[in-house]
Write a protein that holds these residues in place. Sequence first.
Motif, PDB file in Angstrom:
ATOM      1  N   ALA A 233       1.073  -1.080  -0.084  1.00 26.78           N
ATOM      2  CA  ALA A 233      -0.055  -0.338  -0.380  1.00 26.78           C
ATOM      3  C   ALA A 233       0.631   1.217   0.228  1.00 26.78           C
ATOM      4  O   ALA A 233       0.411   1.998  -0.805  1.00 26.78           O
ATOM      5  CB  ALA A 233      -0.898  -0.271   1.564  1.00 26.78           C
TER       6      ALA A 233
ATOM      7  N   GLY B 267       1.519   3.838  -2.918  1.00 26.81           N
ATOM      8  CA  GLY B 267       0.613   5.260  -3.130  1.00 26.81           C
ATOM      9  C   GLY B 267       1.618   6.142  -3.174  1.00 26.81           C
ATOM     10  O   GLY B 267       1.666   7.170  -3.820  1.00 26.81           O
TER      11      GLY B 267
ATOM     12  N   THR C 117      -3.802   0.349   6.762  1.00 23.05           N
ATOM     13  CA  THR C 117      -3.910   0.991   5.565  1.00 23.05           C
ATOM     14  C   THR C 117      -5.333   2.318   4.884  1.00 23.05           C
ATOM     15  O   THR C 117      -4.392   3.629   4.645  1.00 23.05           O
ATOM     16  CB  THR C 117      -3.718   0.383   4.094  1.00 23.05           C
ATOM     17  OG1 THR C 117      -2.613  -0.914   4.101  1.00 23.05           O
ATOM     18  CG2 THR C 117      -4.462   0.844   2.813  1.00 23.05           C
ATOM     19  N   SER C 118      -5.908   2.364   5.904  1.00 20.60           N
ATOM     20  CA  SER C 118      -7.159   2.749   5.525  1.00 20.60           C
ATOM     21  C   SER C 118      -6.863   4.089   6.815  1.00 20.60           C
ATOM     22  O   SER C 118      -7.271   5.163   5.698  1.00 20.60           O
ATOM     23  CB  SER C 118      -8.175   2.430   5.713  1.00 20.60           C
ATOM     24  OG  SER C 118      -8.462   1.147   5.432  1.00 20.60           O
TER      25      SER C 118
ATOM     26  N   SER D 198      -4.692   5.759   4.130  1.00 23.56           N
ATOM     27  CA  SER D 198      -4.743   6.353   3.228  1.00 23.56           C
ATOM     28  C   SER D 198      -5.981   7.811   3.548  1.00 23.56           C
ATOM     29  O   SER D 198      -5.902   8.826   2.037  1.00 23.56           O
ATOM     30  CB  SER D 198      -6.023   5.665   2.594  1.00 23.56           C
ATOM     31  OG  SER D 198      -7.139   5.768   3.758  1.00 23.56           O
TER      32      SER D 198
ATOM     33  N   TYR E  60      -0.062   8.848   0.365  1.00 23.20           N
ATOM     34  CA  TYR E  60      -1.488   8.553   1.068  1.00 23.20           C
ATOM     35  C   TYR E  60      -1.422   6.893   0.867  1.00 23.20           C
ATOM     36  O   TYR E  60      -1.158   6.859  -0.723  1.00 23.20           O
ATOM     37  CB  TYR E  60      -2.378   9.068   0.194  1.00 23.20           C
ATOM     38  CG  TYR E  60      -2.775  10.558   1.115  1.00 23.20           C
ATOM     39  CD1 TYR E  60      -3.774  11.053   2.215  1.00 23.20           C
ATOM     40  CD2 TYR E  60      -1.814  11.351   0.629  1.00 23.20           C
ATOM     41  CE1 TYR E  60      -3.706  11.709   2.266  1.00 23.20           C
ATOM     42  CE2 TYR E  60      -2.581  12.686   1.140  1.00 23.20           C
ATOM     43  CZ  TYR E  60      -3.195  12.587   1.566  1.00 23.20           C
ATOM     44  OH  TYR E  60      -2.861  14.687   2.842  1.00 23.20           O
TER      45      TYR E  60
ATOM     46  N   SER F 189      -2.154   3.480  -0.510  1.00 25.43           N
ATOM     47  CA  SER F 189      -3.513   3.064  -1.686  1.00 25.43           C
ATOM     48  C   SER F 189      -3.439   1.458  -1.810  1.00 25.43           C
ATOM     49  O   SER F 189      -1.818   0.997  -2.026  1.00 25.43           O
ATOM     50  CB  SER F 189      -3.152   3.641  -2.602  1.00 25.43           C
ATOM     51  OG  SER F 189      -3.945   3.362  -4.114  1.00 25.43           O
TER      52      SER F 189
END
Length: 406
Positions: free
Chosen positions: A36, A40, A337-338, A341, A364, A366
């Motif tokens: 992630a 990002g 990750t959320s 993000s 961020y 992703s």
Amino acid sequence: MIFSIAWRNIWRNKTRSIIMMTAIALGLFAGVFMIAFMQGMVDARIDSATKTELAHLQVHAPHFLDNNETSLLMNDAENLTEQIAQTTGVVAASRRLVAEPFITAAHGTGGGRMIGIWPEEEKMVTDIYKYVKEGTYLEKSGRMPPVLIGEKLAKNLNLKVGSKINVQLVDLNGDLSSKGYRVCGIYKTSNTGYDEVHLFALFTDLQSQLGIPENKAHELAVVVNNGDEAALVKPGIQKITGTLDVQTWKELSPEMSLLTDSMDQYMYIFVLIILLGLCFGIINTMLMAVLERTKEIGMLMAIGMNKRRIFFMIILESVLLTLSGGVLGIFIGSLVTSFFSVHPIDLSMFADGLEKYGYNTQIYASLQNQTLVVITILVILTGIISAVYPARKALKLNPAEATRTD
């Protein structure tokens, strides 16, 4: 029935199973989060390249990009821009002039890439106006034509808002043209290499210095709804432009194309390395579980359970063990990750190094659902592969000898 037996067998030695599940969960959490984070970073770089530097597509006269020859112009540029802007999938288009000047200032000299733009048109295709730190976005405040320069170039030449620079370039007739400009603003993007060489002037001012006739341009910048749709929109634009050269952002920037095309491969290789390391731990755990139950497996064979079911039972134990830890790791990784993000990871301490290569310092995370599905499948396959050797070891047991084992 076999499912129930396999699940109970996992918990015969709770400590060992929990340690193995924790190791799997931590490994996959690290894998998911790193994927992630890397995605990002790539998304931020692509976003910067398409929204600030290149746009999604560009149109030029044939061979213009080979050496930026001033005479390689597009005719009827205004009408062409309007037609492209009305093409399905296109959001906006803007005309540009491009020159490679030699810049002279009071405290130094340098080269660069000077772009003549229509400010209001350019706002529709790039967001360079959002990065103006000092001064204005090509607002004329005196008799001298304004120029917008990058912060890196301003530092190299010791310039500030209001400073005067002399721009020398080769005009349409091949003659050396010299013209004075006043710095109206200084911008700073996430790419210091871009800031060091790119200057922006009014289209009409650069047109006058180059001696370019009316309604001609070197470049058309085009923005579509989504960068991934650039290749789909290209044929429609090519039909309008005829023999002109139409290129997507991936074609204009091969390093961006390589970055996007190879990113998935790098991510899956990273996860496979983690799973390969965990694989040996799972094999060890399952082998110990099989050897501890030699007498029990021998008895199952003796009362009629065929080898296929025993093999399937051990495989199922390994898959359940791996999947339990894997799902936990993927779930925790998705939650973290959320969070990131929405709340960016601040890499300001590495700003000098990152911005040199065009990467933002605010990343961020992703993560795509497709990636989670692939990782889950890889976890299941790891469980199956890890159980093959212990299962084969169990199948080689002789029921009569196994039942007499203490």
